[in-house]
Design an enzyme around this catalytic site. Sequence first.
Site, PDB file in Angstrom:
ATOM      1  N   GLY A 278       0.744  -1.256   0.081  1.00 23.58           N
ATOM      2  CA  GLY A 278      -0.009   0.013   0.131  1.00 23.58           C
ATOM      3  C   GLY A 278       0.852   1.277   0.035  1.00 23.58           C
ATOM      4  N   MET A 279       0.247   2.243  -0.641  1.00 23.57           N
ATOM      5  CA  MET A 279       0.724   3.611  -0.668  1.00 23.57           C
ATOM      6  C   MET A 279       0.048   4.584   0.054  1.00 23.57           C
ATOM      7  SD  MET A 279       3.692   5.335  -0.815  1.00 23.57           S
ATOM      8  CE  MET A 279       3.531   7.055  -0.521  1.00 23.57           C
ATOM      9  N   GLU A 280       0.398   5.179   0.976  1.00 26.44           N
ATOM     10  CA  GLU A 280      -0.667   6.459   1.718  1.00 26.44           C
ATOM     11  C   GLU A 280      -0.769   7.462   1.064  1.00 26.44           C
ATOM     12  OE1 GLU A 280       2.444   5.410   2.588  1.00 26.44           O
ATOM     13  OE2 GLU A 280       3.632   7.116   3.850  1.00 26.44           O
ATOM     14  N   ASN A 281      -1.074   7.534  -0.368  1.00 26.12           N
ATOM     15  CA  ASN A 281      -1.173   8.754  -1.025  1.00 26.12           C
ATOM     16  C   ASN A 281      -2.472   9.558  -0.502  1.00 26.12           C
ATOM     17  OD1 ASN A 281       0.852   8.652  -2.723  1.00 26.12           O
ATOM     18  ND2 ASN A 281      -0.206   6.948  -3.812  1.00 26.12           N
TER      19      ASN A 281
ATOM     20  N   HIS B 168      -3.030   0.232   8.150  1.00 30.95           N
ATOM     21  CA  HIS B 168      -1.849   0.823   8.250  1.00 30.95           C
ATOM     22  C   HIS B 168      -1.603   2.096   7.471  1.00 30.95           C
ATOM     23  CE1 HIS B 168       2.748   0.588   7.949  1.00 30.95           C
ATOM     24  NE2 HIS B 168       2.444   1.608   7.137  1.00 30.95           N
ATOM     25  N   GLU B 169      -2.153   2.163   6.261  1.00 33.11           N
ATOM     26  CA  GLU B 169      -2.133   3.265   5.372  1.00 33.11           C
ATOM     27  C   GLU B 169      -3.136   4.464   6.093  1.00 33.11           C
ATOM     28  OE1 GLU B 169       0.137   3.170   3.702  1.00 33.11           O
ATOM     29  OE2 GLU B 169       0.319   0.835   3.231  1.00 33.11           O
TER      30      GLU B 169
ATOM     31  N   HIS C 254      -1.301   6.264   8.653  1.00 33.15           N
ATOM     32  CA  HIS C 254      -0.318   7.253   7.816  1.00 33.15           C
ATOM     33  C   HIS C 254      -1.085   8.665   7.849  1.00 33.15           C
ATOM     34  CE1 HIS C 254       3.472   5.544   7.004  1.00 33.15           C
ATOM     35  NE2 HIS C 254       2.814   4.509   6.154  1.00 33.15           N
TER      36      HIS C 254
ATOM     37  N   GLU D 262       7.305   5.550   9.774  1.00 31.78           N
ATOM     38  CA  GLU D 262       6.757   4.134   9.628  1.00 31.78           C
ATOM     39  C   GLU D 262       6.664   3.552  11.221  1.00 31.78           C
ATOM     40  OE1 GLU D 262       5.314   2.855   7.313  1.00 31.78           O
ATOM     41  OE2 GLU D 262       6.116   4.014   5.643  1.00 31.78           O
TER      42      GLU D 262
ATOM     43  N   TYR E  58      10.286  -0.156  10.657  1.00 30.79           N
ATOM     44  CA  TYR E  58       8.822  -0.201  11.101  1.00 30.79           C
ATOM     45  C   TYR E  58       9.025  -0.830  12.404  1.00 30.79           C
ATOM     46  CZ  TYR E  58       7.457   0.080   6.048  1.00 30.79           C
ATOM     47  OH  TYR E  58       7.252   0.666   4.763  1.00 30.79           O
TER      48      TYR E  58
END
Length: 600
Positions: free
Chosen positions: A285-288, A311-312, A315, A334, A362
């Site tokens: 995942g990427m927290e954009n 998790h995302e 963020h 992280e 992490y």
Amino acid sequence: MAAAVRDTAPLRDAATASSAGSWSLRHLHLELCVSFSAGAGAGRLRGRARLELRCERDDAGLELRLDTHPALCVSRASLLPPPGGPGDTAGQALPLESRPFSSYGSALHITLPQHPRAGQLLTLLIDYEAGEGPGVCWLAPEQTAGKQKPFMYTQGQAVLNRSFFPCFDTPSVKFTYSATVKVPEGFTAVMSATSWEKQKDNTFVFKMSQPIPSYLVALVVGDIVSADVGPRSRVWAEPCLIEAAKKEYNGVIEEFLLVGEKLFGPYVWGRYDILFMPPSFPFGGMENPCLTFVTPCLLAGDRSLVDVIIHEISHSWFGNLVTNATWGEFWLNEGFTMYAQRRISTEVYGVNPDDTYNETPYEKGYCFVSYLAHLVGDQSKFDAFLQAYVNRFKFQSITADDTLAFFLEYFPELKEKGVDSIPGFEFDRWLNTPGWPPYLPDLSPGQQLMEPADELAELWAADGLNMEAIEAVDITGWRTYQLVYFLDQVLQKSPLPEGNVERLSKRYPKISKAQNAELRLRWCQIVLKNNLEAEYSKVKDFLHSQGKQKYTLPLYRAMWGGSETARALAMETFSATAPQLHVNVQNYVKKILGLEVAQA
Ligand code: BES
Ligand code: ZN
């Protein structure tokens, strides 16, 4: 809205070539036009970036430097006249030069007509075209789930967005942005923005109204559609995946957001949407902001991989609101996020199942945050601290020193006691000494859950298999994370005595024929470690089906460290799948296989 300026000591980010320290970016506007190539290969992204800058220092100098990349071709830079005043609307062309900086980018030097003074506002226009840089990924139709239409996406973290648009590519600088994106007929554009609007001519208009660092600007253009899954959430995916995507997360996202808000304060980003990417997306995942990008591997059918979403979401407070000022302190993003993720899961699910990731920033970061919580001793007091921390540093980029100074300021009684210098547990030692930290959080609830898995792994590792004992264990009711843990133990004990893995495979088709990506990864690792050639095709199929970095690299490492047949499998699989992989992942695999890596 004025962008936030760091209100603590100035700092130096070694990964930027820009003159970020002398300027702030009040707003960025992008005008983009995306077109796909007829065959395979990169399409075209033509862009104009408008940077609304403020000079922060009298000695900023005539030269303004931006981060850029050899793949980004800048044709013109110009200075716009102050708004309202007379002057040429095309702007005054400025001398520019691109100079080498590092393997991951170059420096764009722009010469200003006059020495700027602190407080002065400047608007720069930069016309450019982005080719195939590491931040802009072009996928052929075969690389998508639907296999009908091409797809493009950008991935900024950590320092890749300098090949998407010229900028201060450092997490220490935050700015608001807006964009208009023109795309071909039949395509949709989405961005990490507060608002999304479709206008005529296939032009999409975006506005991000909160200040964010450059790495969080993200764009996707593809054949994608959306479905609502909550009051402020929808999923985006290719049409053939949208039903599965909706089913996976319908009705569950809102609870995570509400618990996050209860713990860490208001969710400031408006929407929280999720975009399912094509299989080659290199991350889980990427927290954009407003729009998390995720791997389609999360479509397990049973929500078992929802920890990635939690998790995302975490963020949204740690990383996106309070941001590490340099990548050297990535653990601030992280480590706090891992802590927040586990706080949210604990609130929602009760027990906190141990996670499947344990890389240093992490997990060591998580341990350190857990240690801080342990010093405080009271969960609700520590939760209140986290909320105050977010509130104190929201929209800023900070260093670990800022974090720790605030911690001691918030808990003066701890400061008085000198908790930052307890022998063996000095904060400085935590942050600056490599190796496992001196303090381990209490993982006993997780350990209890994992005991049966530990025992079963023992049984399978024995020389003469005790089938009676094995058959007495019923794994049909086990949750995915228990199976994952069991497989981790089996892998650790591998190679198992001759014949055991074949029998294990036959006994548990639920594992050896699993569709869940976390189980498939571990099964493939076991197959390789035990030289089970009969099941090598599973390794190949898995690597053909997705390109996530955390799955791809361990498997290539295992193949390369294995038999001749395993090595041949590595070579064969890589030559067939390389074009589908993200360039960074391609280069990491090449390193593993001892192949030459092309210089950026
Ligand atoms: N921000 C990271 C992904 C990332 C890290 C991208 C470094 C580029 C450079 C994201 O939040 C993340 O940590 N994703 C994890 C999932 C998570 C559950 C640990 C992943 O992709 O595996
Ligand atoms: Zn993360």
